[in-house]
Scaffold this active site. Structure first.
Site, PDB file in Angstrom:
ATOM      1  N   ASN A  59      -4.909  -6.205  -2.459  1.00 45.63           N
ATOM      2  CA  ASN A  59      -4.415  -5.951  -1.109  1.00 45.63           C
ATOM      3  C   ASN A  59      -5.638  -5.649  -0.242  1.00 45.63           C
ATOM      4  OD1 ASN A  59      -3.264  -5.030   1.225  1.00 45.63           O
ATOM      5  ND2 ASN A  59      -2.242  -3.250   0.304  1.00 45.63           N
ATOM      6  N   LEU A  60      -5.987  -6.593   0.619  1.00 43.50           N
ATOM      7  CA  LEU A  60      -7.217  -6.442   1.409  1.00 43.50           C
ATOM      8  C   LEU A  60      -7.011  -5.553   2.639  1.00 43.50           C
ATOM      9  CD1 LEU A  60      -8.577 -10.121   1.164  1.00 43.50           C
ATOM     10  CD2 LEU A  60      -8.969  -8.187  -0.385  1.00 43.50           C
ATOM     11  N   LYS A  61      -5.766  -5.190   2.897  1.00 43.25           N
ATOM     12  CA  LYS A  61      -5.432  -4.290   4.028  1.00 43.25           C
ATOM     13  C   LYS A  61      -6.069  -4.801   5.329  1.00 43.25           C
ATOM     14  CE  LYS A  61      -4.669  -0.624   0.735  1.00 43.25           C
ATOM     15  NZ  LYS A  61      -4.681   0.792   0.379  1.00 43.25           N
ATOM     16  N   HIS A 108       4.981  -0.890   1.173  1.00 40.46           N
ATOM     17  CA  HIS A 108       3.694  -0.249   0.877  1.00 40.46           C
ATOM     18  C   HIS A 108       3.639   1.136   1.532  1.00 40.46           C
ATOM     19  CE1 HIS A 108      -0.568   0.643   0.784  1.00 40.46           C
ATOM     20  NE2 HIS A 108      -0.615  -0.180  -0.245  1.00 40.46           N
ATOM     21  N   GLU A 121       2.734   2.895  -6.858  1.00 41.06           N
ATOM     22  CA  GLU A 121       1.486   3.342  -6.234  1.00 41.06           C
ATOM     23  C   GLU A 121       1.672   4.775  -5.730  1.00 41.06           C
ATOM     24  OE1 GLU A 121      -1.067  -0.132  -4.764  1.00 41.06           O
ATOM     25  OE2 GLU A 121       0.390   0.217  -3.189  1.00 41.06           O
ATOM     26  N   GLY A 147      -6.678   5.084  -2.284  1.00 36.64           N
ATOM     27  CA  GLY A 147      -7.908   5.246  -1.508  1.00 36.64           C
ATOM     28  C   GLY A 147      -8.590   6.596  -1.691  1.00 36.64           C
TER      29      GLY A 147
HETATM   30  P1  13P Z   1      -6.862   1.584  -3.382  1.00 34.34           P
HETATM   31  O1  13P Z   1      -7.104   0.682  -4.577  1.00 34.34           O
HETATM   32  O2  13P Z   1      -7.894   1.490  -2.333  1.00 34.34           O
HETATM   33  O3  13P Z   1      -6.574   2.985  -3.837  1.00 34.34           O
HETATM   34  O4  13P Z   1      -5.501   1.053  -2.690  1.00 34.34           O
HETATM   35  C1  13P Z   1      -4.404   0.778  -3.479  1.00 34.34           C
HETATM   36  C2  13P Z   1      -3.377   0.112  -2.658  1.00 34.34           C
HETATM   37  O5  13P Z   1      -2.856   0.675  -1.716  1.00 34.34           O
HETATM   38  C3  13P Z   1      -3.029  -1.271  -3.004  1.00 34.34           C
HETATM   39  O6  13P Z   1      -1.893  -1.693  -2.308  1.00 34.34           O
END
Ligand code: 13P
Length: 235
Positions: free
Chosen positions: A6-8, A86, A155, A161
């Site tokens: 997930n590149l956000k 999400h 998650e 993060g």
């Molecule tokens: P991180 O791997 O940066 O903790 O994020 C996880 C995430 O939200 C994937 O959708």
């Protein structure tokens, strides 16, 4: 296994194209199912083994929904995968369970592969297992847990993060509980990186991972894909 990135809100359109090209080379050499969710402005028609999905869309074909995209914009690029529920959309952008379920119904009716995210914030985790599971159970309201194109991602919000992760025992315990709710493939997400992915993928009922920040460098994400192959060949 399913190895997803997930590149956000990261990478430009140009950077994303190079990223997907590089990751695709690794995916072609791998047995894993590799998914990438770029920023919406970076969506395109990718003719790759890597499956490209959208991080979000509005449950409509088209219409007056300023700032959103609908099916028409996804169809342009043949996108048939969506991330729904999400934690950043739930907690930062304020999406309710009701709206999330509406999105789910819409994209299910369109045959999309849906990666559906659930997870508890820190306070719920600290309130004990019963309260935590009750919180997570509420995130299944209005969701068809038997949908054939469903993938679930667990998650924990406090692990996203932050560099924090649950213990492997905790992941195993929660995944066992979540498998009772749905037999869909179940991913773990939250601070997965090169140096912990092997441990995470070795946990029972972990069918893959959803990786955020650690996947932003194609080289790192490729290493994770290779590690998944190694684990599978050792089993
Ligand atoms: P991180 O791997 O940066 O903790 O994020 C996880 C995430 O939200 C994937 O959708």
């Amino acid at each position: 296994m399913i190895i997803a990135a997930n590149l956000k809100t990261n990478l430009t359109r140009h950077e994303t194209a190079s990223y997907i090209e590089e990751v695709n080379r690794c995916a072609l050499a791998s047995k894993q199912d590799v998914l990438v969710f770029p920023a919406i402005s970076s969506l395109d028609s990718f003719d790759t083994k890597v499956e490209v999905g959208t991080q979000n869309a509005y449950p409509t074909q088209k219409g007056a929904f300023t700032g959103e995209i609908g099916l028409e914009q996804l169809d342009e690029f043949g996108i048939k995968i969506i991330l729904i529920g999400h934690s950043e959309r739930r907690h930062v952008l304020g999406e309710s369970q009701e709206f999330i379920a509406q999105k789910f119904r819409y994209f299910k009716s369109q045959g999309f592969k849906i990666v559906y995210c659930v997870g508890e914030p820190k306070a719920k985790r600290e309130a004990g297992k019963a309260e935590m599971m009750e919180y997570i159970a509420a995130q299944y309201a209005g969701i068809d847990t038997e949908y054939e194109n469903l993938i679930i991602a667990y998650e924990p919000v406090w692990a996203i993060g932050t560099g924090l992760t649950p213990t492997l025992e905790d992941i195993e315990d929660i995944h066992a509980e979540l498998k009772k709710k749905s037999s869909a493939p179940l991913l773990y997400g939250g601070s997965v990186k090169v140096n912990n992915i092997k441990d995470v993928l070795s946990v029972k009922n972990v069918d893959g991972v959803l990786v955020g920040s650690a996947a932003l460098y194609a080289e790192h994400f490729c290493t994770m894909i290779q590690y998944a192959d190694e684990i599978e060949s050792n089993n």
